[in-house]
Scaffold this motif. Structure first.
Motif, PDB file in Angstrom:
ATOM      1  N   ALA A   1       0.841  -1.201   0.000  1.00  0.00           N
ATOM      2  CA  ALA A   1       0.000   0.000   0.000  1.00  0.00           C
ATOM      3  C   ALA A   1       0.870   1.243   0.000  1.00  0.00           C
ATOM      4  CB  ALA A   1      -0.912   0.004   1.224  1.00  0.00           C
ATOM      5  N   GLY A   2       0.581   2.126  -0.933  1.00  0.00           N
ATOM      6  CA  GLY A   2       1.196   3.445  -0.951  1.00  0.00           C
ATOM      7  C   GLY A   2       0.212   4.432  -0.351  1.00  0.00           C
ATOM      8  N   LYS A   3       0.575   5.689  -0.353  1.00  0.00           N
ATOM      9  CA  LYS A   3      -0.312   6.707   0.204  1.00  0.00           C
ATOM     10  C   LYS A   3      -1.616   6.806  -0.592  1.00  0.00           C
ATOM     11  CE  LYS A   3      -0.153  11.379   2.013  1.00  0.00           C
ATOM     12  NZ  LYS A   3       0.672  12.579   2.190  1.00  0.00           N
ATOM     13  N   GLU A   4      -1.520   6.715  -1.907  1.00  0.00           N
ATOM     14  CA  GLU A   4      -2.707   6.863  -2.755  1.00  0.00           C
ATOM     15  C   GLU A   4      -2.900   5.705  -3.728  1.00  0.00           C
ATOM     16  OE1 GLU A   4      -2.078  10.682  -4.593  1.00  0.00           O
ATOM     17  OE2 GLU A   4      -2.975  11.715  -2.876  1.00  0.00           O
TER      18      GLU A   4
ATOM     19  N   ASP B   1      -0.886  -5.806 -10.519  1.00  0.00           N
ATOM     20  CA  ASP B   1      -1.700  -4.639 -10.827  1.00  0.00           C
ATOM     21  C   ASP B   1      -1.483  -3.521  -9.812  1.00  0.00           C
ATOM     22  OD1 ASP B   1      -3.124  -5.502  -8.574  1.00  0.00           O
ATOM     23  OD2 ASP B   1      -4.919  -6.053  -9.686  1.00  0.00           O
ATOM     24  N   VAL B   2      -1.931  -2.333 -10.180  1.00  0.00           N
ATOM     25  CA  VAL B   2      -1.901  -1.156  -9.317  1.00  0.00           C
ATOM     26  C   VAL B   2      -3.291  -0.536  -9.368  1.00  0.00           C
ATOM     27  CG1 VAL B   2      -0.903   1.126  -8.905  1.00  0.00           C
ATOM     28  CG2 VAL B   2       0.543  -0.716  -9.793  1.00  0.00           C
ATOM     29  N   ASP B   3      -3.802  -0.168  -8.205  1.00  0.00           N
ATOM     30  CA  ASP B   3      -5.131   0.423  -8.131  1.00  0.00           C
ATOM     31  C   ASP B   3      -5.092   1.661  -7.247  1.00  0.00           C
ATOM     32  OD1 ASP B   3      -7.986   0.364  -8.629  1.00  0.00           O
ATOM     33  OD2 ASP B   3      -8.191  -0.162  -6.503  1.00  0.00           O
ATOM     34  N   PRO B   4      -5.589   2.782  -7.695  1.00  0.00           N
ATOM     35  CA  PRO B   4      -6.074   3.035  -9.054  1.00  0.00           C
ATOM     36  C   PRO B   4      -4.898   3.279  -9.995  1.00  0.00           C
ATOM     37  CG  PRO B   4      -6.320   5.025  -7.758  1.00  0.00           C
ATOM     38  CD  PRO B   4      -5.779   3.955  -6.828  1.00  0.00           C
TER      39      PRO B   4
ATOM     40  N   ARG C   1      -4.435   5.397 -12.260  1.00  0.00           N
ATOM     41  CA  ARG C   1      -4.077   6.809 -12.462  1.00  0.00           C
ATOM     42  C   ARG C   1      -3.158   7.337 -11.353  1.00  0.00           C
ATOM     43  NH1 ARG C   1      -8.945   6.774 -10.128  1.00  0.00           N
ATOM     44  NH2 ARG C   1      -9.414   8.310  -8.516  1.00  0.00           N
ATOM     45  N   ARG C   2      -3.054   6.632 -10.247  1.00  0.00           N
ATOM     46  CA  ARG C   2      -2.181   7.038  -9.134  1.00  0.00           C
ATOM     47  C   ARG C   2      -0.932   6.153  -9.053  1.00  0.00           C
ATOM     48  NH1 ARG C   2      -4.311  11.679  -7.346  1.00  0.00           N
ATOM     49  NH2 ARG C   2      -6.436  11.546  -6.593  1.00  0.00           N
ATOM     50  N   ARG C   3      -0.662   5.451 -10.113  1.00  0.00           N
ATOM     51  CA  ARG C   3       0.474   4.526 -10.162  1.00  0.00           C
ATOM     52  C   ARG C   3       1.757   5.242  -9.743  1.00  0.00           C
ATOM     53  NH1 ARG C   3       0.596   0.013 -13.576  1.00  0.00           N
ATOM     54  NH2 ARG C   3       2.650  -0.879 -13.808  1.00  0.00           N
ATOM     55  N   PRO C   4       2.541   4.628  -8.841  1.00  0.00           N
ATOM     56  CA  PRO C   4       3.803   5.247  -8.417  1.00  0.00           C
ATOM     57  C   PRO C   4       4.854   5.142  -9.513  1.00  0.00           C
ATOM     58  CG  PRO C   4       3.592   3.094  -7.433  1.00  0.00           C
ATOM     59  CD  PRO C   4       2.299   3.357  -8.167  1.00  0.00           C
TER      60      PRO C   4
END
Length: 142
Positions: A27-30, A48-51, A53-56
């Motif tokens: 988990a990242g911040k967003e 995968d990354v969710d969402p 659009r907030r991909r690090p």
């Protein structure tokens, strides 16, 4: 269950309502990411990354992947997955005896055997496959 960390990001195997394929959560911040790992080799891949659009940045995701690929971290992930979920997610797939590899699904051809049971030997760092009507079982050293 915490498996490791990368630059403050916790790499964890969730133990409730989990499903195949074997994977960890970060988990990242967003954002939240999942990385797949297996019980056949040392490969790890971003799932995968969710969402999206907030991909690090790619460097963060690659750093997490490289951390998880380190033997001690990957061993902890496998151990936790196996001990809590009791599956390596290979049952009812097929093993090609000559190619020495898993074939997705139930393949019906000479030299290919259905995986009836698959187990992870934590102490021995190996995966054991019991095959239907095969000459022997398969042991894969990790």
């Amino acid at each position: 269950m915490k498996i490791g960390t990368y630059k403050g990001h916790v790499i964890a195997v969730f133990l409730r309502d989990e499903h195949c394929p074997p994977h960890v959560h970060v988990a990242g911040k967003e954002w939240n990411a999942r990385f797949r790992f297996g019980f056949l080799d040392g490969q790890v891949e971003l799932w995968d990354v969710d969402p999206e659009r907030r991909r690090p940045p790619v460097a963060i995701l690659e750093g997490i992947r490289q951390t998880l690929m380190q033997p001690a971290c990957l061993d902890r992930a496998r151990k936790t997955w196996w001990e809590k979920l009791q599956t390596v997610c290979l049952e009812n797939q097929s093993w090609d005896w000559l190619a020495d590899e898993v074939v997705p699904g139930l393949a019906l051809r000479r030299g290919v055997y259905v995986i009836a049971g698959a187990y992870h030997d934590v102490a021995g760092r190996r995966t054991i496959l019991d095959l239907v009507d095969a000459p022997d079982r398969v042991e894969i050293l990790l």
